[in-house]
Structure formats: structure tokens, C-alpha cells
Design a protein around this motif. Structure first.
Motif, PDB file in Angstrom:
ATOM      1  N   ARG A 137      -5.102   7.198  10.477  1.00 12.25           N
ATOM      2  CA  ARG A 137      -3.648   6.649  10.856  1.00 12.25           C
ATOM      3  C   ARG A 137      -3.562   5.966  11.944  1.00 12.25           C
ATOM      4  NH1 ARG A 137      -0.674   5.621   7.343  1.00 12.25           N
ATOM      5  NH2 ARG A 137      -1.257   7.575   6.587  1.00 12.25           N
ATOM      6  N   PRO A 138      -4.040   6.087  12.938  1.00 16.12           N
ATOM      7  CA  PRO A 138      -4.141   5.313  14.173  1.00 16.12           C
ATOM      8  C   PRO A 138      -4.649   3.715  13.887  1.00 16.12           C
ATOM      9  CG  PRO A 138      -4.957   7.387  15.076  1.00 16.12           C
ATOM     10  CD  PRO A 138      -4.876   7.339  13.626  1.00 16.12           C
ATOM     11  N   PHE A 139      -5.828   3.786  13.213  1.00 12.90           N
ATOM     12  CA  PHE A 139      -6.461   2.683  12.874  1.00 12.90           C
ATOM     13  C   PHE A 139      -5.507   1.700  11.839  1.00 12.90           C
ATOM     14  CE2 PHE A 139      -9.733   5.475  13.920  1.00 12.90           C
ATOM     15  CZ  PHE A 139     -10.293   4.879  14.898  1.00 12.90           C
ATOM     16  N   ILE A 140      -4.763   2.640  10.813  1.00  9.34           N
ATOM     17  CA  ILE A 140      -4.063   1.774   9.944  1.00  9.34           C
ATOM     18  C   ILE A 140      -2.680   1.262  10.618  1.00  9.34           C
ATOM     19  CG2 ILE A 140      -2.566   2.296   7.901  1.00  9.34           C
ATOM     20  CD1 ILE A 140      -4.410   4.551   7.306  1.00  9.34           C
ATOM     21  N   THR A 141      -2.153   2.081  11.603  1.00  4.98           N
ATOM     22  CA  THR A 141      -0.852   1.582  12.420  1.00  4.98           C
ATOM     23  C   THR A 141      -1.301   0.148  13.052  1.00  4.98           C
ATOM     24  OG1 THR A 141      -0.471   3.883  12.601  1.00  4.98           O
ATOM     25  CG2 THR A 141       0.631   2.083  13.906  1.00  4.98           C
ATOM     26  N   ARG A 142      -2.743   0.296  14.089  1.00  5.59           N
ATOM     27  CA  ARG A 142      -3.088  -0.980  14.614  1.00  5.59           C
ATOM     28  C   ARG A 142      -3.229  -2.219  13.626  1.00  5.59           C
ATOM     29  NH1 ARG A 142      -5.695   3.101  17.895  1.00  5.59           N
ATOM     30  NH2 ARG A 142      -7.605   2.512  16.948  1.00  5.59           N
ATOM     31  N   SER A 143      -4.160  -1.984  12.398  1.00  4.71           N
ATOM     32  CA  SER A 143      -4.016  -2.970  11.382  1.00  4.71           C
ATOM     33  C   SER A 143      -2.942  -3.653  10.817  1.00  4.71           C
ATOM     34  CB  SER A 143      -4.724  -2.151  10.151  1.00  4.71           C
ATOM     35  OG  SER A 143      -5.114  -3.093   9.011  1.00  4.71           O
ATOM     36  N   ARG A 144      -1.916  -2.741  10.663  1.00  2.00           N
ATOM     37  CA  ARG A 144      -0.536  -3.265  10.178  1.00  2.00           C
ATOM     38  C   ARG A 144       0.102  -4.206  11.297  1.00  2.00           C
ATOM     39  NH1 ARG A 144       1.018  -1.310   5.258  1.00  2.00           N
ATOM     40  NH2 ARG A 144       0.337   0.703   4.599  1.00  2.00           N
ATOM     41  N   ALA A 145      -0.060  -3.530  12.557  1.00  2.00           N
ATOM     42  CA  ALA A 145       0.516  -4.812  13.568  1.00  2.00           C
ATOM     43  C   ALA A 145      -0.334  -5.825  13.674  1.00  2.00           C
ATOM     44  CB  ALA A 145       0.145  -3.765  15.069  1.00  2.00           C
ATOM     45  N   VAL A 165     -14.219   6.933  10.123  1.00  2.00           N
ATOM     46  CA  VAL A 165     -13.580   8.364  10.557  1.00  2.00           C
ATOM     47  C   VAL A 165     -12.929   9.098   9.459  1.00  2.00           C
ATOM     48  CG1 VAL A 165     -13.242   7.815  13.032  1.00  2.00           C
ATOM     49  CG2 VAL A 165     -11.333   7.577  11.315  1.00  2.00           C
ATOM     50  N   ASP A 166     -12.634   8.161   8.152  1.00  2.00           N
ATOM     51  CA  ASP A 166     -12.220   9.048   7.189  1.00  2.00           C
ATOM     52  C   ASP A 166     -12.531   8.033   5.793  1.00  2.00           C
ATOM     53  OD1 ASP A 166     -11.082   9.916   4.907  1.00  2.00           O
ATOM     54  OD2 ASP A 166      -8.896  10.366   6.346  1.00  2.00           O
ATOM     55  N   PRO A 167     -13.752   8.143   5.251  1.00  2.00           N
ATOM     56  CA  PRO A 167     -14.254   7.469   4.147  1.00  2.00           C
ATOM     57  C   PRO A 167     -13.413   7.515   2.871  1.00  2.00           C
ATOM     58  CG  PRO A 167     -15.632   9.277   4.713  1.00  2.00           C
ATOM     59  CD  PRO A 167     -14.713   9.429   5.998  1.00  2.00           C
ATOM     60  N   ASP A 168     -12.956   8.547   2.852  1.00  2.00           N
ATOM     61  CA  ASP A 168     -12.023   9.057   1.572  1.00  2.00           C
ATOM     62  C   ASP A 168     -10.616   8.658   1.580  1.00  2.00           C
ATOM     63  OD1 ASP A 168     -14.447   9.842   0.370  1.00  2.00           O
ATOM     64  OD2 ASP A 168     -14.220  11.748   1.287  1.00  2.00           O
ATOM     65  N   CYS A 169     -10.142   7.891   2.551  1.00  2.00           N
ATOM     66  CA  CYS A 169      -8.626   7.305   2.678  1.00  2.00           C
ATOM     67  C   CYS A 169      -8.246   6.133   1.949  1.00  2.00           C
ATOM     68  CB  CYS A 169      -8.289   7.188   3.980  1.00  2.00           C
ATOM     69  SG  CYS A 169      -6.538   6.749   4.316  1.00  2.00           S
ATOM     70  N   ALA A 170      -7.519   6.750   0.632  1.00  2.00           N
ATOM     71  CA  ALA A 170      -7.091   5.540  -0.130  1.00  2.00           C
ATOM     72  C   ALA A 170      -6.675   4.328   0.302  1.00  2.00           C
ATOM     73  CB  ALA A 170      -6.748   5.968  -1.555  1.00  2.00           C
ATOM     74  N   ALA A 181       0.989  -1.347  -0.039  1.00  2.00           N
ATOM     75  CA  ALA A 181      -0.227   0.060   0.005  1.00  2.00           C
ATOM     76  C   ALA A 181       0.824   1.321   0.097  1.00  2.00           C
ATOM     77  CB  ALA A 181      -0.841   0.037   1.209  1.00  2.00           C
ATOM     78  N   GLN A 182       0.534   2.125  -0.901  1.00  2.00           N
ATOM     79  CA  GLN A 182       1.220   3.454  -0.978  1.00  2.00           C
ATOM     80  C   GLN A 182       0.471   4.467  -0.044  1.00  2.00           C
ATOM     81  OE1 GLN A 182       0.469   4.118  -5.173  1.00  2.00           O
ATOM     82  NE2 GLN A 182       2.847   3.913  -5.507  1.00  2.00           N
ATOM     83  N   THR A 183       1.305   5.189   0.458  1.00  2.00           N
ATOM     84  CA  THR A 183       0.774   6.455   1.196  1.00  2.00           C
ATOM     85  C   THR A 183       0.205   7.510   0.145  1.00  2.00           C
ATOM     86  OG1 THR A 183       2.353   6.154   2.961  1.00  2.00           O
ATOM     87  CG2 THR A 183       1.177   8.161   2.813  1.00  2.00           C
ATOM     88  N   PRO A 184      -0.988   7.663   0.096  1.00  2.00           N
ATOM     89  CA  PRO A 184      -1.762   8.574  -0.873  1.00  2.00           C
ATOM     90  C   PRO A 184      -1.179  10.079  -0.634  1.00  2.00           C
ATOM     91  CG  PRO A 184      -3.278   7.872   0.719  1.00  2.00           C
ATOM     92  CD  PRO A 184      -2.002   7.315   1.053  1.00  2.00           C
ATOM     93  N   PRO A 185      -1.817  10.753  -1.541  1.00  2.00           N
ATOM     94  CA  PRO A 185      -1.336  12.237  -1.418  1.00  2.00           C
ATOM     95  C   PRO A 185      -1.928  12.986  -0.001  1.00  2.00           C
ATOM     96  CG  PRO A 185      -2.140  11.907  -3.644  1.00  2.00           C
ATOM     97  CD  PRO A 185      -2.418  10.633  -2.740  1.00  2.00           C
ATOM     98  N   THR A 186      -3.053  12.555   0.296  1.00  2.00           N
ATOM     99  CA  THR A 186      -3.714  12.866   1.347  1.00  2.00           C
ATOM    100  C   THR A 186      -3.377  11.984   2.653  1.00  2.00           C
ATOM    101  OG1 THR A 186      -5.749  11.508   1.317  1.00  2.00           O
ATOM    102  CG2 THR A 186      -5.998  13.737   0.663  1.00  2.00           C
ATOM    103  N   ILE A 187      -2.761  12.426   3.816  1.00  2.00           N
ATOM    104  CA  ILE A 187      -2.279  11.830   4.779  1.00  2.00           C
ATOM    105  C   ILE A 187      -3.042  11.125   5.536  1.00  2.00           C
ATOM    106  CG2 ILE A 187      -0.011  13.069   4.638  1.00  2.00           C
ATOM    107  CD1 ILE A 187      -0.924  14.669   7.204  1.00  2.00           C
TER     108      ILE A 187
END
Length: 512
Positions: free
Chosen positions: A21-29, A49-54, A10-16
Motif C-alpha cells: 500500500r505505501p508504494f501504491i500511494t506514492r505511485s499515485r502521487a 514486497v507483495d508479488p501477488d497484489c493485482a 484500478a480497482q481495489t482487489p479482494p486482498t488489500i
């Protein structure tokens, strides 16, 4: 196709994606701990919390893909592309999911997008090339595969598929050059040599195949499968002695079978008989061994025994055309033309491209007096094998029976053009010329017939008659004397429609 699928991370998209982010971090863990269920729960909360996060949808799709939930992953990759249409990873991973679902046209579209977004990615170019090969577009595939080779020249699979694409595109010379050049880098790689050898073999290039299979055999001389493939390749390329060299000390039924096949191909029938007997003793229920034994018995004139083996092979391999073809031959030899036609029709049903079976079916039907059906079979055979002189000669014979003189003559001349050393065409054309009082050219044709087929007694008889018409008395007497000598040696065959034509059919059946 794409043998090993490696999705892009997964690439980090233009929007950060700050809120997610906390959920993504816990998901990767969770993924690192092998807990995909917890990872998916975290990603689901991230979308709240962020329905537009690619990045969330891309990671979700990756997780589902690895868990085998391909249909779900496709939907999440699409959501990632909705959020970031220029995501290389989303296009590339969506393509791989489509490949897994066998949706190759959709995969192609996504790979083209990925390759356009990042032309430096060898994987996208390579996978696009493979998909294009599967879609039967080898020329387009070559462009992508050659680009992938430039980006990553050290990949054996890329080079292999470049050779494959060149072969499928009909660029044999380029494929040969590519393989030779690549052998400098991969020549010590057993798998590469074996794969390239098999590739050339699949494309009917046995001599090229032998080079690489021999290299593989030298790297691993104890690999039985490669040794047998090499032997089969030598058989296909007409190098029977090389088969015997490769299998110098036969130990298995397959070894004896291959040696027997080599002896058969080189007309050393006594040795072929001994080797095939050893193979049968080891594997009495092997259809391929039974088929070879059947051929040898047919050559020896043991048609009843040959028929028994052919029928056993049919019982063991009911969907293989070869045993039916051989049964048809034996029935033909014992003048059971109805049973011959029945078995040959089954052989053609199982293998519609078998021109030789259609030819013998034509002969059987002709002997049954079914001339219309016979002609239909023969014309099908010509469509399949238009460069076969024997087929053109026999269609000329049928046309002559129908009094279509000009067309018959054209067929005989076509047969002679294709194979000037085929005696029957000269004989039949000579008879046609005699009928129109063209004795000098007829004599020339009969002379060619006896030159290339010295055992054709009827040609000597016809030549004797023509020499008499031309006033060549001594030559005429000599030809009649030769006819008498040969005629005494021949067995009468009252059941045949035409002895010369049926003798020609016998010769056709002796081809491996």
C-alpha cells in the motif's frame, strides 16, 4: 474503431495489499504530478514486497498504457489477472491494449469476460459491439450496442453505431427507424447529423443520407464540406435540381463542378458545358473536372479534344480507372479499337468490378475479331451485373454467331424480361424468329423495337420485310419508306462489325 480509449481505473482487489500500500500511494502521487518514471519505480518496489497484489500490476499496466508502452502494459494486465481473474478493470483494460495492437480477436475475448463480470458497464458493451463490427459480425454487435444504449441512452456515439450495425446487417428498415427516432434527441447536433448522413451514403442509401446532411447543412450553412457532400448525395439520388438549390451561388471550382454534374445528369448539356469550363479555368489540373469535360466533349463529337483531356487526367491520376475508361470510349469512337481495348483493359485492372468497362472492352475486342476474348469480358460483366438487360442481349448476339440458337433466344428473352423497353433485345429476337419462319411473333418483336427505339432504321427494314411476308402490303410500304428516311440521315460506318450493336454501345457510354 474505438475512437477514444478510456481505460478503467484500478480497482481495489479482494486482498488489500497491506505491504504494497505505501508504494501504491506514492505511485499515485507521482502520477498526479506527471512523473510516470517515479510511479513505475514505486510499483516495481511494491512487487518485491507483495508479488501477488493485482492492484499493483493493474496500475502499472495503466501507467505504461498511457505512456504508449502497450506491449509492456499487456504483460502487466495479464499479471493482474493471474492475481485476480475476476477483475473487470483488468479484463477491460487488457482488451483496450489489444485493440491498440490491432489484436481484435484477443480484445473480443477480454471484453466478453468484462461484460460478463459486470453487465452494468455500458463501456464494455459498447466497445465489444465496436470490435464485433470490425470483425464483420454486425448481428452479434447489435446485441451489445443495443444493451449499451439501454445502459446509457444519452450517448450519440452508441446510437450512431446501432444504426451502423443495422445497416451492415442488412436491416435497412430498422436503421431508418432508429435514425429517425434518435433525431428527436440528437437532431440539433451537427456532428451527429453529418456522421449519420455519411453513414447512409457509404451504404448506398443516398435519399436517407440527404435527410441528415441537409439537417447538418441547416445547422451550419457555411460549412463548405457538408454542403458539397449534400450536393454529391443529391447527385447520387438523381435530384439534380436540388444540387443547384444547394449551390445557388457558385464561388469555387468544386461549386462549378457540382453544378456542371447536375446539369449533365439532367441532360442540360449547354449549361453543363459552361459550368465545367468555369471549373477548368479555376483548377485546370483537377482530374475530376477534366473527366467531366471529357464526357461533354465526347457527347459533342469532339473525340480528339476529349482524348487529350482524358490523357491529361491519366497523367494526373494514373491509378484512377475513370480516365482510362473515357480514353477507351474516344478511341472506340474513332475506330482505334486496339487502343480502345488497351485503355479499357487498364480501367478493368484498376477497377475489376467495372462492368461497363468490361462491356465496352467486349465491343472493342469483337471489332478486332477476337470473339473468344470478347465473350470472356462480356461474361465477366454479366457476373458483376446480372440484372443488366444490355449485357444479356449482347451475350445472345455472341451465342447466335456461334450458332447456339436456343441459348441465344433464352438470352434475348432474359434481356426483355429485365427491361421490356430496351429495343435491341426485341430487334435481335425478331431476327432470330424470322430465321425460323415465325413471322407473326417476329413482327411483334420488331414493332416493340421501333416503339422503344424509333431511330433504329434496321428494325423498320426488317418489319417491312415481315409485313410483306404476312401480306400486310400497306404496312410494309410504310415501314420501308420510314427506313429510307432514316437511312439517308445516317452516316455510313464501314469499320463496324454491326451498326446496331455499335450504336447500342455508343448509348451505353453516355451513362454518367
Amino acid at each position: 474503431m474505438i475512437e477514444t480509449i478510456h481505460p478503467a481505473s484500478a480497482q481495489t482487489p479482494p486482498t488489500i495489499c497491506v505491504a504494497a500500500r505505501p508504494f501504491i500511494t506514492r505511485s499515485r502521487a507521482a502520477l498526479s504530478a506527471g512523473d510516470s518514471a517515479s510511479a513505475i519505480r514505486e510499483l516495481s518496489r511494491a512487487t518485491e514486497v507483495d508479488p501477488d497484489c493485482a492492484e499493483v500490476y493493474l496500475l502499472w499496466g495503466l501507467t505504461e498504457f498511457h505512456e504508449g508502452m502497450t506491449a509492456n502494459s499487456i504483460q502487466h494486465y495479464k499479471r493482474a489477472l493471474d492475481a485476480n481473474p475476476r477483475s473487470y478493470s483488468a479484463h477491460y483494460n487488457l482488451a483496450l491494449a489489444y485493440v491498440r495492437e490491432h489484436k481484435l480477436h484477443d480484445a473480443r475475448a477480454e471484453l466478453e469476460q468484462a461484460a460478463t463480470l459486470d453487465p452494468s458497464q455500458a463501456d464494455a458493451a459498447y466497445d465489444l459491439g465496436i470490435v464485433l463490427l470490425e470483425l464483420h459480425e454486425p448481428a452479434a454487435a447489435l446485441i451489445q450496442l443495443r444493451h449499451a444504449r439501454i445502459l446509457n441512452p444519452g450517448r450519440a456515439d452508441v446510437v450512431f453505431n446501432v444504426v451502423r450495425a443495422e445497416l451492415e446487417a442488412g436491416q435497412l428498415t430498422e436503421a431508418q427507424k432508429e435514425a429517425r427516432a434518435s433525431a428527436e434527441h440528437f437532431g440539433s447536433d451537427f456532428q451527429w447529423n453529418a456522421a449519420v448522413g455519411q453513414l447512409f451514403l457509404q451504404n448506398a442509401q443516398a435519399k436517407d443520407a440527404a435527410l441528415y446532411l441537409l439537417a447538418a447543412n441547416r445547422i451550419r450553412p457555411d460549412d463548405i464540406e457538408i454542403r458539397h457532400q449534400l450536393a454529391l448525395t443529391y447527385l447520387q439520388s438523381g435530384e439534380a435540381d436540388e444540387v443547384l438549390n444547394v449551390i445557388g451561388e457558385p464561388k469555387t471550382s468544386d461549386d462549378h463542378y457540382l453544378r456542371a454534374s447536375a446539369y449533365y445528369a439532367s441532360h442540360r448539356f449547354e449549361k453543363a458545358d459552361k459550368e465545367s469550363e468555369l471549373a477548368v479555368a479555376m483548377t485546370p489540373d483537377s482530374p475530376q473536372v477534366l473527366v467531366l469535360r471529357t464526357r461533354l466533349l465526347q457527347r459533342a463529337g469532339e473525340q480528339d479534344n476529349a482524348l487529350l483531356l482524358a490523357q491529361k487526367a491519366i497523367a494526373l491520376a494514373p491509378n484512377w480507372d475513370e480516365p482510362y475508361y473515357l480514353a477507351g470510349i474516344s478511341y472506340y469512337f474513332i475506330r482505334r479499337y486496339d487502343k480502345a481495348e488497351e485503355n479499357l483493359a487498364r480501367a478493368v485492372e484498376l477497377n475489376p468490378s467495372a462492368a461497363r468497362a468490361l462491356f465496352l472492352q467486349y465491343i472493342a475486342l469483337a471489332n478486332l475479331g477476337k470473339i473468344t476474348d470478347a465473350e470472356r469480358c462480356l461474361r465477366r460483366a454479366i457476373d458483376l451485373d446480372p440484372q443488366n438487360a444490355r449485357l444479356h442481349c449482347h451475350i445472345g448476339i455472341l451465342l447466335l454467331r456461334k450458332n447456339e440458337i436456343a441459348q441465344a433466344e433464352a438470352s434475348f428473352r432474359k434481356a426483355i424480361q429485365l427491361n421490356p423497353k430496351y429495343g435491341l433485345s426485341h430487334f435481335e429476337l425478331g431476327k432470330l424468329l424470322v430465321a425460323s419462319q415465325q413471322f407473326m411473333p417476329a413482327a411483334e418483336e420488331f414493332e416493340q423495337a421501333v416503339k422503344y427505339d424509333p431511330g433504329m432504321s434496321a428494325a423498320y427494314y426488317q418489319l417491312g420485310r415481315v409485313y410483306a411476308k404476312l401480306g400486310e402490303v400497306d404496312k410494309s410500304r410504310h415501314m420501308f419508306a420510314e427506313f429510307e428516311r432514316l437511312h439517308k440521315q445516317e452516316q455510313q460506318d464501314p469499320g463496324s462489325v454491326d451498326k446496331e450493336q455499335n450504336e447500342d454501345a455508343r448509348k451505353a457510354t453516355e451513362s454518367p
